[in-house]
Design a protein around this motif. Sequence first.
Motif, PDB file in Angstrom:
ATOM      1  N   LEU A   1       0.826  -1.212   0.000  1.00  0.00           N
ATOM      2  CA  LEU A   1       0.000   0.000   0.000  1.00  0.00           C
ATOM      3  C   LEU A   1       0.858   1.259   0.000  1.00  0.00           C
ATOM      4  CD1 LEU A   1      -2.738  -1.128   2.556  1.00  0.00           C
ATOM      5  CD2 LEU A   1      -2.797  -1.252   0.042  1.00  0.00           C
ATOM      6  N   ALA A   2       1.969   1.231   0.737  1.00  0.00           N
ATOM      7  CA  ALA A   2       2.875   2.384   0.759  1.00  0.00           C
ATOM      8  C   ALA A   2       3.502   2.601  -0.610  1.00  0.00           C
ATOM      9  CB  ALA A   2       3.958   2.186   1.808  1.00  0.00           C
ATOM     10  N   LEU A   3       3.924   1.527  -1.280  1.00  0.00           N
ATOM     11  CA  LEU A   3       4.531   1.654  -2.610  1.00  0.00           C
ATOM     12  C   LEU A   3       3.503   2.125  -3.641  1.00  0.00           C
ATOM     13  CD1 LEU A   3       6.807  -1.493  -2.524  1.00  0.00           C
ATOM     14  CD2 LEU A   3       7.595   0.884  -2.727  1.00  0.00           C
ATOM     15  N   GLU A   4       2.278   1.638  -3.534  1.00  0.00           N
ATOM     16  CA  GLU A   4       1.230   2.104  -4.445  1.00  0.00           C
ATOM     17  C   GLU A   4       1.014   3.609  -4.260  1.00  0.00           C
ATOM     18  OE1 GLU A   4      -3.368   1.050  -5.681  1.00  0.00           O
ATOM     19  OE2 GLU A   4      -2.736   0.671  -3.616  1.00  0.00           O
ATOM     20  N   HIS A   5       0.970   4.054  -3.010  1.00  0.00           N
ATOM     21  CA  HIS A   5       0.782   5.478  -2.731  1.00  0.00           C
ATOM     22  C   HIS A   5       1.975   6.279  -3.248  1.00  0.00           C
ATOM     23  CE1 HIS A   5      -1.615   8.460  -0.540  1.00  0.00           C
ATOM     24  NE2 HIS A   5      -0.465   9.062  -0.322  1.00  0.00           N
ATOM     25  N   ALA A   6       3.179   5.760  -3.055  1.00  0.00           N
ATOM     26  CA  ALA A   6       4.385   6.443  -3.554  1.00  0.00           C
ATOM     27  C   ALA A   6       4.337   6.561  -5.076  1.00  0.00           C
ATOM     28  CB  ALA A   6       5.641   5.693  -3.113  1.00  0.00           C
ATOM     29  N   TYR A   7       3.942   5.489  -5.749  1.00  0.00           N
ATOM     30  CA  TYR A   7       3.850   5.532  -7.211  1.00  0.00           C
ATOM     31  C   TYR A   7       2.837   6.585  -7.649  1.00  0.00           C
ATOM     32  CZ  TYR A   7       2.825   4.312 -12.001  1.00  0.00           C
ATOM     33  OH  TYR A   7       2.630   4.388 -13.350  1.00  0.00           O
ATOM     34  N   ASN A   8       1.677   6.602  -7.022  1.00  0.00           N
ATOM     35  CA  ASN A   8       0.668   7.603  -7.371  1.00  0.00           C
ATOM     36  C   ASN A   8       1.186   9.016  -7.118  1.00  0.00           C
ATOM     37  OD1 ASN A   8      -1.220   5.739  -8.259  1.00  0.00           O
ATOM     38  ND2 ASN A   8      -2.130   5.516  -6.237  1.00  0.00           N
ATOM     39  N   HIS A   9       1.958   9.184  -6.071  1.00  0.00           N
ATOM     40  CA  HIS A   9       2.559  10.481  -5.783  1.00  0.00           C
ATOM     41  C   HIS A   9       3.549  10.874  -6.889  1.00  0.00           C
ATOM     42  CE1 HIS A   9       1.985  13.261  -2.701  1.00  0.00           C
ATOM     43  NE2 HIS A   9       2.725  12.759  -1.746  1.00  0.00           N
ATOM     44  N   LEU A  10       4.382   9.929  -7.267  1.00  0.00           N
ATOM     45  CA  LEU A  10       5.419  10.197  -8.272  1.00  0.00           C
ATOM     46  C   LEU A  10       4.825  10.519  -9.638  1.00  0.00           C
ATOM     47  CD1 LEU A  10       7.884   7.373  -7.265  1.00  0.00           C
ATOM     48  CD2 LEU A  10       8.396   9.821  -7.185  1.00  0.00           C
ATOM     49  N   THR A  11       3.669   9.965  -9.938  1.00  0.00           N
ATOM     50  CA  THR A  11       3.071  10.166 -11.259  1.00  0.00           C
ATOM     51  C   THR A  11       1.981  11.231 -11.256  1.00  0.00           C
ATOM     52  OG1 THR A  11       1.526   8.352 -10.846  1.00  0.00           O
ATOM     53  CG2 THR A  11       3.566   7.817 -12.027  1.00  0.00           C
TER      54      THR A  11
ATOM     55  N   ALA B   1       8.283  -2.292  -8.903  1.00  0.00           N
ATOM     56  CA  ALA B   1       8.718  -2.092 -10.296  1.00  0.00           C
ATOM     57  C   ALA B   1       8.191  -0.773 -10.847  1.00  0.00           C
ATOM     58  CB  ALA B   1       8.257  -3.261 -11.158  1.00  0.00           C
ATOM     59  N   GLN B   2       6.948  -0.430 -10.515  1.00  0.00           N
ATOM     60  CA  GLN B   2       6.380   0.837 -10.992  1.00  0.00           C
ATOM     61  C   GLN B   2       7.122   2.032 -10.382  1.00  0.00           C
ATOM     62  OE1 GLN B   2       2.242   0.394  -9.979  1.00  0.00           O
ATOM     63  NE2 GLN B   2       1.779  -0.702 -11.863  1.00  0.00           N
TER      64      GLN B   2
ATOM     65  N   GLU C   1       9.931   5.417 -11.965  1.00  0.00           N
ATOM     66  CA  GLU C   1       9.801   6.855 -11.704  1.00  0.00           C
ATOM     67  C   GLU C   1      10.895   7.412 -10.806  1.00  0.00           C
ATOM     68  OE1 GLU C   1       7.504   8.666 -13.223  1.00  0.00           O
ATOM     69  OE2 GLU C   1       6.624   6.902 -14.174  1.00  0.00           O
ATOM     70  N   SER C   2      11.616   6.554 -10.107  1.00  0.00           N
ATOM     71  CA  SER C   2      12.612   7.021  -9.144  1.00  0.00           C
ATOM     72  C   SER C   2      13.596   5.896  -8.850  1.00  0.00           C
ATOM     73  CB  SER C   2      11.928   7.467  -7.845  1.00  0.00           C
ATOM     74  OG  SER C   2      11.387   6.359  -7.144  1.00  0.00           O
ATOM     75  N   THR C   3      14.611   6.228  -8.076  1.00  0.00           N
ATOM     76  CA  THR C   3      15.525   5.217  -7.566  1.00  0.00           C
ATOM     77  C   THR C   3      14.947   4.719  -6.251  1.00  0.00           C
ATOM     78  OG1 THR C   3      17.411   6.312  -8.601  1.00  0.00           O
ATOM     79  CG2 THR C   3      17.887   4.794  -6.790  1.00  0.00           C
ATOM     80  N   LEU C   4      14.711   3.427  -6.133  1.00  0.00           N
ATOM     81  CA  LEU C   4      14.082   2.849  -4.947  1.00  0.00           C
ATOM     82  C   LEU C   4      15.148   2.267  -4.027  1.00  0.00           C
ATOM     83  CD1 LEU C   4      11.594   2.066  -3.308  1.00  0.00           C
ATOM     84  CD2 LEU C   4      11.350   0.050  -4.783  1.00  0.00           C
TER      85      LEU C   4
END
Length: 185
Positions: free
Chosen positions: A76-86, A139-140, A144-147
């Motif tokens: 859930l945190a990674l999904e939120h981060a991806y949505n933030h990044l995009t 992966a998403q 968008e960024s370096t993880l």
Amino acid sequence: AVDQYNRLHYLEESISRAVYQLSDANVENTATLIRFTKTVDETHCMGPMELTPENADTLVDAVNSINTSGGTRQDLALEHAYNHLTGNITYKDGSTNDKYTKDSKYTFTILITDGAPVRSDNSAPPLDTIYSQIRSFGAQVRRESTLVTIGLGMNNVEGGKQVLQDIASLPQYANMLEDASDLTE
């Protein structure tokens, strides 16, 4: 010697130090805080914000107010981060953000966790699904960024360590710190 502090204390101390170092280094640095346990704590998410001294204080105050409540849902945190990044986020005030990343070479997402993914309740998907979602959202985020991943005190959490190693952008960006004092070095 018995350590008088828990992992959360060292986490707060380490993140606070990093925020102030980034703030001192360059006013163009930005940060976003996404707090999560068994859900993403939307009421305490903040950013992206330029790391001015005032904003650094605000971010550190938010970090220092973190408390543990059980559950670890990195997916859930990674999904939120991806949505933030995009730019696919709607803020509490109803506004949305445009995609703010300039160059993924200079944008970092740091996932810090002290546990393996868990099913927090019966409404959560099965663990193998959660692990699959972590890898997919990881992966998403990497597009968008370096993880960078940091696992705290996970010496007996093999599945959690493995997934953090699997999703980091590079092997050297997967960090396992068994002793909480390692965070301050």
